[in-house]
Each structure stands twice: as C-alpha cells, then as structure tokens.
Scaffold this motif. Structure first.
Motif, PDB file in Angstrom:
ATOM      1  N   PRO A  44       0.962  -1.113  -0.074  1.00 36.76           N
ATOM      2  CA  PRO A  44       0.094   0.077  -0.135  1.00 36.76           C
ATOM      3  C   PRO A  44       0.823   1.300  -0.039  1.00 36.76           C
ATOM      4  CG  PRO A  44      -0.579  -1.320   2.074  1.00 36.76           C
ATOM      5  CD  PRO A  44       0.911  -1.906   1.420  1.00 36.76           C
ATOM      6  N   VAL A  45       0.645   2.266  -0.873  1.00 37.36           N
ATOM      7  CA  VAL A  45       1.287   3.391  -1.211  1.00 37.36           C
ATOM      8  C   VAL A  45       0.498   4.643  -1.008  1.00 37.36           C
ATOM      9  CG1 VAL A  45       3.147   2.228  -2.247  1.00 37.36           C
ATOM     10  CG2 VAL A  45       1.446   3.341  -3.447  1.00 37.36           C
ATOM     11  N   GLU A  46       1.231   5.716  -0.715  1.00 43.31           N
ATOM     12  CA  GLU A  46       0.452   6.996  -0.323  1.00 43.31           C
ATOM     13  C   GLU A  46       0.761   7.948  -1.509  1.00 43.31           C
ATOM     14  OE1 GLU A  46       1.254   8.791   3.556  1.00 43.31           O
ATOM     15  OE2 GLU A  46       0.047   7.197   4.344  1.00 43.31           O
ATOM     16  N   ASN A  47       2.249   7.659  -2.233  1.00 42.78           N
ATOM     17  CA  ASN A  47       2.099   8.662  -3.256  1.00 42.78           C
ATOM     18  C   ASN A  47       3.172   8.170  -4.348  1.00 42.78           C
ATOM     19  OD1 ASN A  47       5.136   8.935  -2.328  1.00 42.78           O
ATOM     20  ND2 ASN A  47       4.187   9.893  -0.473  1.00 42.78           N
ATOM     21  N   LEU A  48       3.425   9.023  -5.412  1.00 41.20           N
ATOM     22  CA  LEU A  48       4.329   8.457  -6.453  1.00 41.20           C
ATOM     23  C   LEU A  48       5.740   8.216  -6.099  1.00 41.20           C
ATOM     24  CD1 LEU A  48       4.293   7.803  -9.497  1.00 41.20           C
ATOM     25  CD2 LEU A  48       4.869  10.042  -9.848  1.00 41.20           C
ATOM     26  N   ASP A  49       6.415   8.809  -5.192  1.00 49.62           N
ATOM     27  CA  ASP A  49       7.606   8.458  -4.650  1.00 49.62           C
ATOM     28  C   ASP A  49       7.538   7.189  -4.071  1.00 49.62           C
ATOM     29  OD1 ASP A  49       8.449  11.049  -5.464  1.00 49.62           O
ATOM     30  OD2 ASP A  49       8.123  12.048  -3.480  1.00 49.62           O
ATOM     31  N   GLU A  50       6.711   6.652  -3.407  1.00 50.37           N
ATOM     32  CA  GLU A  50       6.806   5.276  -2.737  1.00 50.37           C
ATOM     33  C   GLU A  50       6.520   4.215  -3.977  1.00 50.37           C
ATOM     34  OE1 GLU A  50       4.743   5.987   1.446  1.00 50.37           O
ATOM     35  OE2 GLU A  50       3.444   5.548   0.048  1.00 50.37           O
ATOM     36  N   VAL A  51       5.852   4.482  -4.801  1.00 49.01           N
ATOM     37  CA  VAL A  51       5.464   3.663  -6.011  1.00 49.01           C
ATOM     38  C   VAL A  51       7.043   3.502  -6.741  1.00 49.01           C
ATOM     39  CG1 VAL A  51       4.517   3.208  -8.435  1.00 49.01           C
ATOM     40  CG2 VAL A  51       3.181   3.968  -6.383  1.00 49.01           C
ATOM     41  N   LEU A  52       7.540   4.469  -7.031  1.00 52.41           N
ATOM     42  CA  LEU A  52       8.897   4.631  -7.797  1.00 52.41           C
ATOM     43  C   LEU A  52      10.052   3.975  -7.065  1.00 52.41           C
ATOM     44  CD1 LEU A  52       8.784   8.142  -9.245  1.00 52.41           C
ATOM     45  CD2 LEU A  52       8.243   6.210 -10.481  1.00 52.41           C
ATOM     46  N   ALA A  53       9.948   4.260  -5.761  1.00 51.67           N
ATOM     47  CA  ALA A  53      11.032   3.277  -4.808  1.00 51.67           C
ATOM     48  C   ALA A  53      10.944   1.839  -5.059  1.00 51.67           C
ATOM     49  CB  ALA A  53      10.815   3.805  -3.440  1.00 51.67           C
ATOM     50  N   LEU A  54       9.680   1.506  -4.703  1.00 56.01           N
ATOM     51  CA  LEU A  54       9.190  -0.014  -4.999  1.00 56.01           C
ATOM     52  C   LEU A  54       9.609  -0.676  -6.458  1.00 56.01           C
ATOM     53  CD1 LEU A  54       5.913  -0.157  -3.192  1.00 56.01           C
ATOM     54  CD2 LEU A  54       8.041  -1.515  -2.166  1.00 56.01           C
ATOM     55  N   ALA A  55       9.221   0.364  -7.421  1.00 52.73           N
ATOM     56  CA  ALA A  55       9.418  -0.375  -8.701  1.00 52.73           C
ATOM     57  C   ALA A  55      10.755  -0.279  -8.912  1.00 52.73           C
ATOM     58  CB  ALA A  55       8.829   0.692  -9.788  1.00 52.73           C
ATOM     59  N   PHE A  56      11.611   0.715  -8.674  1.00 53.49           N
ATOM     60  CA  PHE A  56      13.096   0.706  -9.196  1.00 53.49           C
ATOM     61  C   PHE A  56      13.932  -0.324  -8.233  1.00 53.49           C
ATOM     62  CE2 PHE A  56      11.895   4.494 -11.384  1.00 53.49           C
ATOM     63  CZ  PHE A  56      12.184   4.132 -12.572  1.00 53.49           C
ATOM     64  N   THR A  57      13.407  -0.684  -7.115  1.00 52.66           N
ATOM     65  CA  THR A  57      14.203  -1.540  -6.000  1.00 52.66           C
ATOM     66  C   THR A  57      13.913  -2.984  -6.662  1.00 52.66           C
ATOM     67  OG1 THR A  57      12.408  -1.857  -4.470  1.00 52.66           O
ATOM     68  CG2 THR A  57      14.327  -0.274  -4.159  1.00 52.66           C
ATOM     69  N   LYS A  58      13.037  -3.400  -7.464  1.00 52.72           N
ATOM     70  CA  LYS A  58      12.645  -4.747  -7.798  1.00 52.72           C
ATOM     71  C   LYS A  58      13.373  -4.927  -9.265  1.00 52.72           C
ATOM     72  CE  LYS A  58      10.004  -5.848  -4.659  1.00 52.72           C
ATOM     73  NZ  LYS A  58      10.155  -6.917  -3.814  1.00 52.72           N
ATOM     74  N   ILE A  59      13.922  -3.903 -10.056  1.00 56.71           N
ATOM     75  CA  ILE A  59      14.684  -4.174 -11.156  1.00 56.71           C
ATOM     76  C   ILE A  59      16.115  -4.900 -11.074  1.00 56.71           C
ATOM     77  CG2 ILE A  59      15.799  -2.928 -13.123  1.00 56.71           C
ATOM     78  CD1 ILE A  59      13.493  -0.713 -12.890  1.00 56.71           C
ATOM     79  N   THR A  60      16.002  -6.009 -11.727  1.00 56.41           N
ATOM     80  CA  THR A  60      17.231  -6.734 -11.762  1.00 56.41           C
ATOM     81  C   THR A  60      18.088  -6.240 -13.275  1.00 56.41           C
ATOM     82  OG1 THR A  60      16.292  -8.564 -12.700  1.00 56.41           O
ATOM     83  CG2 THR A  60      16.619  -8.438 -10.222  1.00 56.41           C
ATOM     84  N   PRO A  61      19.348  -6.304 -13.334  1.00 64.28           N
ATOM     85  CA  PRO A  61      20.050  -5.727 -14.393  1.00 64.28           C
ATOM     86  C   PRO A  61      19.992  -6.962 -15.377  1.00 64.28           C
ATOM     87  CG  PRO A  61      21.428  -5.742 -12.606  1.00 64.28           C
ATOM     88  CD  PRO A  61      20.251  -6.055 -12.084  1.00 64.28           C
ATOM     89  N   LYS A  62      19.572  -6.625 -16.499  1.00 62.45           N
ATOM     90  CA  LYS A  62      19.729  -7.664 -17.804  1.00 62.45           C
ATOM     91  C   LYS A  62      21.339  -8.139 -18.070  1.00 62.45           C
ATOM     92  CE  LYS A  62      15.499  -6.256 -19.708  1.00 62.45           C
ATOM     93  NZ  LYS A  62      14.544  -6.029 -20.699  1.00 62.45           N
ATOM     94  N   LYS A  63      21.298  -9.142 -18.348  1.00 61.91           N
ATOM     95  CA  LYS A  63      22.513  -9.527 -18.907  1.00 61.91           C
ATOM     96  C   LYS A  63      22.831  -8.985 -20.402  1.00 61.91           C
ATOM     97  CE  LYS A  63      23.282 -14.167 -16.736  1.00 61.91           C
ATOM     98  NZ  LYS A  63      23.362 -15.665 -17.002  1.00 61.91           N
ATOM     99  N   LYS A  64      24.105  -8.588 -20.331  1.00 66.02           N
ATOM    100  CA  LYS A  64      24.487  -8.057 -21.602  1.00 66.02           C
ATOM    101  C   LYS A  64      24.519  -9.086 -22.891  1.00 66.02           C
ATOM    102  CE  LYS A  64      27.280  -4.289 -20.034  1.00 66.02           C
ATOM    103  NZ  LYS A  64      28.676  -3.644 -20.166  1.00 66.02           N
ATOM    104  N   ALA A  65      23.810  -8.787 -24.022  1.00 65.50           N
ATOM    105  CA  ALA A  65      23.819  -9.489 -24.978  1.00 65.50           C
ATOM    106  C   ALA A  65      25.487  -9.806 -25.724  1.00 65.50           C
ATOM    107  CB  ALA A  65      22.828  -9.206 -26.151  1.00 65.50           C
ATOM    108  N   THR A  66      25.864 -11.149 -26.217  1.00 64.18           N
ATOM    109  CA  THR A  66      26.948 -10.994 -26.597  1.00 64.18           C
ATOM    110  C   THR A  66      26.684 -11.608 -28.161  1.00 64.18           C
ATOM    111  OG1 THR A  66      27.127 -13.296 -25.913  1.00 64.18           O
ATOM    112  CG2 THR A  66      28.242 -11.573 -24.532  1.00 64.18           C
ATOM    113  N   ARG A  67      27.815 -11.140 -28.958  1.00 62.52           N
ATOM    114  CA  ARG A  67      27.617 -11.362 -30.361  1.00 62.52           C
ATOM    115  C   ARG A  67      28.643 -12.392 -30.544  1.00 62.52           C
ATOM    116  NH1 ARG A  67      26.680  -5.766 -33.638  1.00 62.52           N
ATOM    117  NH2 ARG A  67      24.905  -4.996 -32.320  1.00 62.52           N
ATOM    118  N   ARG A  68      28.283 -13.253 -31.519  1.00 61.25           N
ATOM    119  CA  ARG A  68      29.338 -14.475 -31.994  1.00 61.25           C
ATOM    120  C   ARG A  68      29.899 -13.769 -33.081  1.00 61.25           C
ATOM    121  NH1 ARG A  68      26.189 -19.998 -31.844  1.00 61.25           N
ATOM    122  NH2 ARG A  68      24.864 -19.926 -30.150  1.00 61.25           N
ATOM    123  N   ALA A  69      31.370 -13.940 -33.249  1.00 59.84           N
ATOM    124  CA  ALA A  69      32.116 -13.644 -34.617  1.00 59.84           C
ATOM    125  C   ALA A  69      31.405 -14.683 -35.635  1.00 59.84           C
ATOM    126  CB  ALA A  69      33.382 -13.850 -33.937  1.00 59.84           C
TER     127      ALA A  69
END
Length: 71
Positions: A44-69
């Motif tokens: 439960p949140v009261e404002n957008l700052d709380e939404v953003l804090a929750l949303a951005f703490t849940k983001i996990t970095p994606k693996k970088k794509a590697t190209r094959r030669a």
C-alpha cells in the motif's frame, strides 16, 4: 476497469509476486481469499515517490547480449 480484488487475481494468474495499491484501498483486501493473499506481496502506497521506490528496487540488471563472431 476492475477493483483491487480483480487486480490481485490477475497478478496471481500471471505469476506476479508484488502488487502496489493505493493505501486507502487496503480495506478492499478483506474481499480477497487468504490463500491468494499468501501468494503475493501487497504494497500500500500514499504517493508516487513510494511507487517509484518500490518499482526501481525490483529491477534486476539484464545480462548483456554477446555477439558471436562470424566464421
């Protein structure tokens, strides 16, 4: 559009683990069966700052794509 119950049902059906709702809607959680609430974390949140804090703490970095030669 649907209410909190419908949104929680949809989240569970789509294997989501977290739902962000307006704090004033927490009373609507009483309509949701306990076994569904046990499968999800409701934030439960009261404002957008709380939404953003929750949303951005849940983001996990994606693996970088590697190209094959080319051979």
């Amino acid at each position: 559009m649907g209410g909190i119950k419908e949104k929680v049902l949809a989240a569970v059906a789509h294997n989501r683990t977290d739902v962000i709702i307006p704090k004033q809607n927490t009373k609507d959680l009483e309509d949701i069966p306990a076994e569904l609430l046990a499968k999800i974390h409701v934030h439960p949140v009261e404002n957008l700052d709380e939404v953003l804090a929750l949303a951005f703490t849940k983001i996990t970095p994606k693996k970088k794509a590697t190209r094959r030669a080319s051979a």
